[in-house]
Motif scaffolding. Structure first.
Motif, PDB file in Angstrom:
ATOM      1  N   ASP A   1       0.795  -1.224   0.000  1.00  0.00           N
ATOM      2  CA  ASP A   1       0.000   0.000   0.000  1.00  0.00           C
ATOM      3  C   ASP A   1       0.836   1.288   0.000  1.00  0.00           C
ATOM      4  N   ALA A   2       2.149   1.192  -0.193  1.00  0.00           N
ATOM      5  CA  ALA A   2       3.002   2.389  -0.249  1.00  0.00           C
ATOM      6  C   ALA A   2       2.785   3.127  -1.564  1.00  0.00           C
ATOM      7  N   THR A   3       3.004   4.429  -1.541  1.00  0.00           N
ATOM      8  CA  THR A   3       2.864   5.241  -2.746  1.00  0.00           C
ATOM      9  C   THR A   3       4.224   5.824  -3.110  1.00  0.00           C
ATOM     10  N   PHE A   4       4.684   5.466  -4.320  1.00  0.00           N
ATOM     11  CA  PHE A   4       5.943   5.975  -4.858  1.00  0.00           C
ATOM     12  C   PHE A   4       5.653   6.796  -6.113  1.00  0.00           C
ATOM     13  N   PHE A   5       4.545   7.518  -6.110  1.00  0.00           N
ATOM     14  CA  PHE A   5       4.122   8.304  -7.257  1.00  0.00           C
ATOM     15  C   PHE A   5       5.229   9.281  -7.648  1.00  0.00           C
ATOM     16  N   ASP A   6       5.679   9.189  -8.898  1.00  0.00           N
ATOM     17  CA  ASP A   6       6.676  10.101  -9.467  1.00  0.00           C
ATOM     18  C   ASP A   6       8.022  10.044  -8.747  1.00  0.00           C
TER      19      ASP A   6
END
Length: 88
Positions: free
Chosen positions: A16-21
């Motif tokens: 569920d981690a977010t590494f957006f951009d």
């Protein structure tokens, strides 16, 4: 949009981690649990994702021929975009 080049996340639980951009070039994500993680528009050139758990993961990232994927995983079938080394 974080600069995570060369970061070591080996064997971490990143579900569920977010590494957006995010810039994850040459990062070590080997053996990490990436279930439902978001890598949309991230850079994975040279990253090591070998043995990672990639399930329900948004993998619309860029990668190159040096990116290591789990055995049998097809990044292009999952939205990742292969880029030329010269462009990175």
């Amino acid at each position: 949009g974080c600069d995570l080049r060369l970061a070591v996340f080996a064997d971490c639980i990143l579900s569920d981690a977010t590494f957006f951009d995010a810039d994850l070039r040459s990062a070590d994500l080997s053996g990490a649990d990436l279930t439902r993680a978001c890598f949309q528009t991230a850079r994975l050139e040279g990253a090591d994702l070998s043995n990672a758990i990639i399930s329900e993961t948004d993998m619309r990232a860029t990668y190159d021929k040096n990116t290591k994927w789990p055995e049998g995983y097809d990044p292009q079938d999952n939205g990742a975009v292969l880029i030329d080394d010269e462009a990175s």
